[in-house]
Design a protein around this motif. Structure first.
Motif, PDB file in Angstrom:
ATOM      1  N   PRO A 128      28.319   7.194  18.502  1.00 55.80           N
ATOM      2  CA  PRO A 128      29.530   7.427  19.218  1.00 55.80           C
ATOM      3  C   PRO A 128      29.908   8.976  19.105  1.00 55.80           C
ATOM      4  O   PRO A 128      29.917   9.550  17.889  1.00 55.80           O
ATOM      5  N   VAL A 129      30.536   9.455  20.115  1.00 57.60           N
ATOM      6  CA  VAL A 129      31.264  10.601  20.201  1.00 57.60           C
ATOM      7  C   VAL A 129      32.618  10.325  20.685  1.00 57.60           C
ATOM      8  O   VAL A 129      32.858   9.751  21.682  1.00 57.60           O
ATOM      9  N   TYR A 130      33.485  10.711  19.927  1.00 58.49           N
ATOM     10  CA  TYR A 130      34.900  10.526  20.227  1.00 58.49           C
ATOM     11  C   TYR A 130      35.505  11.534  21.150  1.00 58.49           C
ATOM     12  O   TYR A 130      35.250  12.724  20.955  1.00 58.49           O
ATOM     13  N   VAL A 131      36.443  11.104  22.084  1.00 60.83           N
ATOM     14  CA  VAL A 131      37.184  12.004  23.037  1.00 60.83           C
ATOM     15  C   VAL A 131      38.427  11.852  22.819  1.00 60.83           C
ATOM     16  O   VAL A 131      39.078  10.728  23.078  1.00 60.83           O
ATOM     17  N   ARG A 132      39.428  12.883  22.496  1.00 58.85           N
ATOM     18  CA  ARG A 132      40.617  12.777  22.451  1.00 58.85           C
ATOM     19  C   ARG A 132      41.186  12.825  23.725  1.00 58.85           C
ATOM     20  O   ARG A 132      41.271  13.875  24.303  1.00 58.85           O
ATOM     21  N   HIS A 133      41.870  11.941  24.276  1.00 58.86           N
ATOM     22  CA  HIS A 133      42.540  11.608  25.492  1.00 58.86           C
ATOM     23  C   HIS A 133      41.278  11.675  26.475  1.00 58.86           C
ATOM     24  O   HIS A 133      40.186  11.952  26.298  1.00 58.86           O
ATOM     25  N   GLU A 134      41.689  10.996  27.844  1.00 57.18           N
ATOM     26  CA  GLU A 134      40.547  11.178  28.831  1.00 57.18           C
ATOM     27  C   GLU A 134      40.098  12.649  29.022  1.00 57.18           C
ATOM     28  O   GLU A 134      40.924  13.497  29.273  1.00 57.18           O
ATOM     29  N   ILE A 135      38.928  12.432  29.002  1.00 49.55           N
ATOM     30  CA  ILE A 135      38.347  13.791  29.219  1.00 49.55           C
ATOM     31  C   ILE A 135      38.532  14.619  30.638  1.00 49.55           C
ATOM     32  O   ILE A 135      39.025  15.801  30.662  1.00 49.55           O
ATOM     33  N   VAL A 136      38.606  13.962  31.590  1.00 46.34           N
ATOM     34  CA  VAL A 136      39.208  14.272  32.936  1.00 46.34           C
ATOM     35  C   VAL A 136      40.096  12.854  33.504  1.00 46.34           C
ATOM     36  O   VAL A 136      39.629  11.918  33.043  1.00 46.34           O
ATOM     37  N   HIS A 137      40.983  12.851  34.325  1.00 46.14           N
ATOM     38  CA  HIS A 137      41.780  11.936  34.844  1.00 46.14           C
ATOM     39  C   HIS A 137      40.990  11.245  35.969  1.00 46.14           C
ATOM     40  O   HIS A 137      41.329  11.209  37.118  1.00 46.14           O
ATOM     41  N   ASN A 138      39.892  10.487  35.566  1.00 46.73           N
ATOM     42  CA  ASN A 138      39.316   9.736  36.515  1.00 46.73           C
ATOM     43  C   ASN A 138      38.638   8.645  35.834  1.00 46.73           C
ATOM     44  O   ASN A 138      37.712   8.588  35.072  1.00 46.73           O
ATOM     45  N   ARG A 139      39.104   7.240  36.118  1.00 51.65           N
ATOM     46  CA  ARG A 139      38.309   6.123  35.387  1.00 51.65           C
ATOM     47  C   ARG A 139      37.096   5.988  35.560  1.00 51.65           C
ATOM     48  O   ARG A 139      36.208   5.600  34.730  1.00 51.65           O
ATOM     49  N   TYR A 140      36.603   6.086  36.846  1.00 51.17           N
ATOM     50  CA  TYR A 140      35.060   6.283  37.077  1.00 51.17           C
ATOM     51  C   TYR A 140      34.239   7.013  36.113  1.00 51.17           C
ATOM     52  O   TYR A 140      33.356   6.733  35.472  1.00 51.17           O
ATOM     53  N   VAL A 141      34.667   8.102  36.081  1.00 50.37           N
ATOM     54  CA  VAL A 141      33.975   9.166  35.025  1.00 50.37           C
ATOM     55  C   VAL A 141      34.141   8.550  33.480  1.00 50.37           C
ATOM     56  O   VAL A 141      33.094   8.587  32.610  1.00 50.37           O
TER      57      VAL A 141
END
Length: 327
Positions: free
Chosen positions: A51-64
């Motif tokens: 896995p690669v962790y991402v702090r906060h949604e990378i962009v504000h879009n649930r589909y992405v």
């Protein structure tokens, strides 16, 4: 919500659907900063493996976000949720200085996907502080970009301004050394009015060298202005926590056109189309073109759609990827 629009005799041969003019704004959807952020996560997955962790949604879009989760990304809100030996990506909105400092202290492998235009605001904030100025920052409280930018400077050296009314409440005088900056995804018109109020009250205030609102935000708002007056309804594809998408709804409404923010086609109500002859369609900077086509297809289930793209300007901006992912 998803029932077919009631059949009514149309004007195209034997097709029972009523005609619908669809004005599609351009530019719309992904901007260069969002393209870059998504590619950073995808390349990190290719290089380091899941896995690669991402702090906060990378962009504000649930589909992405869901698409990246399916590829092996794990989204967290805080760095302490990430194991020391796992790669972590910081979101496009930017983070306070304390976050990469903590990652370095823990000797973590991290990649910064902050949009370069947000990073530009961060550098401006640092320069203004170096000059001894107190920063008045125009933005929305709690937005990740605001948190990240305010976290670039020492506590007490920056004050958030959300509205014109806030300007009247500021406790500064004519001898105070002031400057201002703004969030990159604000309403162009609102920000202009707040800046005018700041300059009227504090003639000594120093402006940034260039406008902080990013090209993509300005262009998408200009495109909506170009179509809204010709539409009975405007649909904006975007997330409810997406600042730039919410601003597009506001732009249409200020021009007297009803506007709805939707995340996916299944949120549309066929009743919205009653008595409607022309619809405008756009997408916030975090929404992919697949969602635009999904909405067009759903509208075509209900009405006989005639599409027309209305271009306000062209975009050809491309941002470089971090070197650690291209070497």
């Amino acid at each position: 919500m998803n029932a077919p629009f009631p059949s009514t005799p149309g004007t195209s041969g034997n097709d029972p659907r009523l005609p619908l003019k669809l004005l599609i704004a351009a530019p719309r959807g992904f901007c260069a900063g969002v393209d870059r952020a998504i590619e950073i996560v995808e390349r990190a997955l290719q290089k380091y493996g899941a896995p690669v962790y991402v702090r906060h949604e990378i962009v504000h879009n649930r589909y992405v976000v869901d698409s990246l989760k399916a590829k092996g990304a794990i989204f967290v809100e805080e760095l302490d949720e990430v194991p020391d030996d796992a790669p972590v990506v910081f979101s496009a909105h930017g983070v306070p200085k304390a976050i990469p400092a903590e990652a370095e202290r823990r000797k973590m492998l991290y990649v910064d996907a902050t949009c370069p235009l947000v990073s530009k605001v961060h550098r401006q904030a640092e320069r203004q502080i170096e000059k001894g100025q107190h920063i008045l920052f125009i933005g929305h409280a709690g937005h990740p970009e605001v948190i990240g930018t305010m976290g670039q400077v020492p506590e007490g050296r920056i004050t958030l301004v959300e509205t014109i009314d806030d300007v009247a409440e500021l406790d500064f005088g004519p001898d105070d050394d002031l400057s201002y900056l703004s969030q990159t995804t604000l309403s162009v018109d609102d920000t202009r009015d707040i800046i005018a109020a700041l300059e009227a009250r504090f003639p000594q205030i120093v402006a940034p060298k260039a406008e902080d609102i990013c090209y993509a935000t300005s262009n998408r708002q200009a495109a909506v202005k170009q179509i809204a007056a010709s539409c009975d309804l405007v649909l904006v594809i975007g997330a409810p926590n997406s600042s730039n998408s919410l601003r597009l709804v506001e732009v249409a409404e200020r021009l007297g056109t009803t506007a709805y923010l939707i995340q996916r086609a299944d949120e549309m109500d066929p009743a919205w189309l009653e008595g409607i002859g022309t619809i405008g369609l756009t997408a916030g900077a975090s929404a992919p073109e697949e969602l635009v086509r999904e909405v067009v297809d759903r509208l075509s289930d209900w009405r006989l759609v005639e599409e027309e793209v209305i271009a306000a300007t062209e975009e050809n901006m491309i941002f470089k990827l971090p070197r650690q992912l291209t070497d």
